[in-house]
Write an enzyme that holds these catalytic residues in place. Structure first.
Site, short mmCIF file in Angstrom:
data_model
loop_
_atom_site.label_atom_id
_atom_site.label_comp_id
_atom_site.label_asym_id
_atom_site.label_seq_id
_atom_site.Cartn_x
_atom_site.Cartn_y
_atom_site.Cartn_z
N ASN B 415 0.88 -1.18 0.05
CA ASN B 415 -0.02 0.05 -0.03
C ASN B 415 0.83 1.19 -0.13
O ASN B 415 0.99 2.07 -1.07
CB ASN B 415 -0.91 -0.20 1.11
CG ASN B 415 -2.03 0.89 1.29
OD1 ASN B 415 -1.72 2.02 0.54
ND2 ASN B 415 -2.88 1.00 1.94
N ASP B 416 1.63 1.42 1.14
CA ASP B 416 2.46 2.62 1.14
C ASP B 416 3.51 2.70 -0.06
O ASP B 416 3.66 4.26 -0.43
CB ASP B 416 2.96 2.75 2.49
CG ASP B 416 2.05 3.04 3.90
OD1 ASP B 416 0.94 3.61 3.53
OD2 ASP B 416 2.40 2.41 4.83
#
Lengths: 94, 489
Positions: B415-416
């Site tokens: 995600n990040d």
């Protein structure tokens, strides 16, 4: 061996470590941690000296305890590194 | 020959173990060879092709170090020692065989704790029986002042490594919440305790048993205190840092024993862990100090740009069939795995998916971010376990230019590391972190368990809401299995 000789070895080894570790491919960083873990168990040398020596029984038992811990690490560390490295394969030629 | 071990410089040792003097230069040489073999072990890891040979060098080095120690010392009870090695060896070997590859970060943390504890035990043993370690001064009664300081340092670093690794293990293994535990005034407490340990180590120059025990106890305590405020996302840095500490502990013990193998190894491992920590910090664009200070991911104010507004933003939900259809038609698919893949144990089905795609003539590549997962190189090991050839796996810098030509970016459990806010939003806590340019791909599939959860940094991700993004909301393994079924039809 006087302090300065020991220190010299240490400082040189730090430089060697610096260059050798930068040359490690990032894909193998997990095996790198596992194997450094195994080799840092070279503290077993100190553990064996304590476990082997006569004199203080306390020191002997502490030494034997440290031998057990370091052995877990040595056998476990090398074995798990070997297991991981065996998995890295190149593409099959088709 | 000046290259002689410690024993010749201390007359008292000569009286204790006279037999050793003759062997000593050879022992020193053997330890040096062991040290060189350890260097070669790390050197082998520069490529997967040479890595296994390197590992063998490491084993040989350890064997030489152990055997040399045993044959150059008078041994009071060999059976006990053999027994201790056998017990430890069996535990270690069986653990190494049985451990799941996804549990590797915990295992490494556990192993670090053992090195730390072993170093403490050796230090305490040396304090009880300094004669055996050859660290008595001329009078034969007191420990050399210099050795006491080295011992104090070794015990302190060993204890910090032990307790810090225990906490890291508990967090990685899920015995303890991964979220940071923030004590009030922790910076003051931690700095105060660290300063006190340093002062005590220096004071240990004057032999007082109380000082020694105070160093041991405080160091155990500071290890716990240092790691509990650090969140799960920063664990790659913590594990690397503890790796480094275990090396410095070994080096300090090597100074006490004047043992070349220990000093070389300690320096190698110490630098290795330090470099890995540096690489991880750089990959997150965070300073080492901010990681150590802890608290990342705990601040509810961070990423507040999302807040209530983000819930309303439109996003598209895709199905396994959509993904299968679009990827089958694609020319290039780049897969970006993250920690979620490890949690879902989806690496094997993912490889199966790649195989099916290849049958359709699709070019499949894997893109790995340096901080993907919970330890350096975590994703690479999992993919290797699933038999993904390592020449299909690419690092961030090598593949980032290819997203513009890619038809599909397939994000699974990351995600990040794909969040464009890192490039554009200066207020974002992850601003400046190098990320994959997934938004340049024609289509993005984003596997996620639900829209609610966010990355470790707790930041909303614009990629969810892009026109070309399809969210695949399900357990990663289940979703990939469904895609595989659709691909096989």
């Amino acid at each position: 061996m006087d302090f300065i000789s020991v220190l010299s070895i240490f400082v040189m080894a730090c430089f060697v470590g610096y260059y050798v570790v930068w040359s490690v491919t990032p894909a193998l960083h997990t095996p790198l941690m596992a194997v450094t873990n195994a080799i840092s168990s070279v503290v077993i040398v100190g553990a064996l000296i304590a476990a082997a020596a006569q004199g203080s029984p306390v020191a002997r038992w502490l030494g034997l305890g440290a031998v057990v811990l370091a052995s877990i690490n040595i056998f476990g560390g090398f074995a798990v590194t070997e297991r991981m490295l065996a998995m890295y394969k190149k593409k099959d030629r088709k | 020959m000046s290259f002689v071990g410690p024993l010749e410089t201390t007359p008292s040792m000569a009286q204790v173990m006279p037999a050793e003097l003759g062997v000593n230069p050879w022992a020193a040489l053997a330890y040096l060879i062991a040290g060189v073999l350890f260097i070669l072990a790390l050197r082998g890891l520069s490529s997967p092709a040479t890595s296994r040979r390197g590992n063998r060098f490491g084993m040989a080095g350890m064997l030489i170090a152990v055997v040399t120690t045993l044959i150059t010392h008078e041994i009071a009870g060999l059976p006990e020692i053999i027994g201790a090695i056998a017990i430890g060896g069996i535990i270690g070997f069986v653990t190494a065989r049985r451990i799941r590859m996804t549990a590797m970060p915990q295992l490494v943390a556990a192993f670090h704790s053992l090195v730390g504890l072993a170093a403490v035990l050796v230090g305490v043993a040396a304090y009880f029986n300094p004669e055996a370690f050859g660290i008595l001064d001329g009078s034969g009664l007191d420990i050399l002042a210099q050795s006491r300081i080295e011992m104090g340092l070794g015990v302190a670093i060993g204890a910090i490594t032990f307790s810090g690794s225990v906490i890291a293990f508990a967090k990685l293994n899920g015995n303890m919440s991964g979220s940071p535990i923030l004590l009030p005034g922790r910076h003051i407490i931690n700095l105060g305790v660290l300063a006190l340990i340093v002062v005590l180590v220096v004071l240990f120059h004057w032999d007082t048993p109380a000082l020694f025990w105070a160093i041991v106890v405080l160091s155990f305590a500071i290890g716990f205190l240092l790691i509990i405020p650090i969140g799960g996302a920063d664990m790659p840095v913590v594990v690397s840092m503890l790796n480094s500490y275990s090396g410095w502990a070994a080096a300090a013990m090597g100074f006490t024993l004047h043992n070349t193998a220990m000093i070389i190894t300690g320096a190698l491992v110490g630098s290795s862990g330090a470099i890995l920590s540096y690489i991880m910090c750089k990959a997150m664009n965070r300073s080492f100090l901010s990681v150590i200070a802890g608290g990342f991911g705990a601040d509810p104010g961070a990423g507040a740009g999302g807040g209530a507004a983000k819930v309303d933003r439109p996003w598209k939900r895709g199905s396994a069939e959509d993904a299968a259809f679009l990827m089958k038609e694609a020319e290039t698919v780049i897969i970006i795995p993250g920690y979620g893949m490890a949690v879902a144990q989806a690496q094997h089905v993912l490889r199966a998916m790649a195989d099916l795609l290849k049958k359709h003539g699709v070019n499949v590549k894997y893109a790995i971010h340096p901080v993907a997962g919970r330890m350096p190189g975590h994703m690479n090991v999992l993919l290797a376990e699933a038999n993904v050839p390592y020449d299909e796996v690419f690092e961030l810098d090598d593949i980032n230019g290819e997203f513009a030509q890619a038809d599909v970016a397939f994000i699974i459990g990351a995600n990040d590391v794909v969040n464009p806010a890192a490039k554009t939003d200066k207020s974002s806590p992850i601003y400046g972190m190098p990320v994959f340019d997934v938004e340049k791909a024609k289509t993005i599939f984003f596997i996620k368990r639900s829209m609610g959860g966010q990355g470790y940094a707790g930041v909303d991700n614009d990629v969810f809401y892009m026109d070309q993004t399809m969210m695949l909301l399900a357990d990663a393994k289940k979703m990939v299995e469904d895609i595989n079924k659709a691909l096989a039809d």
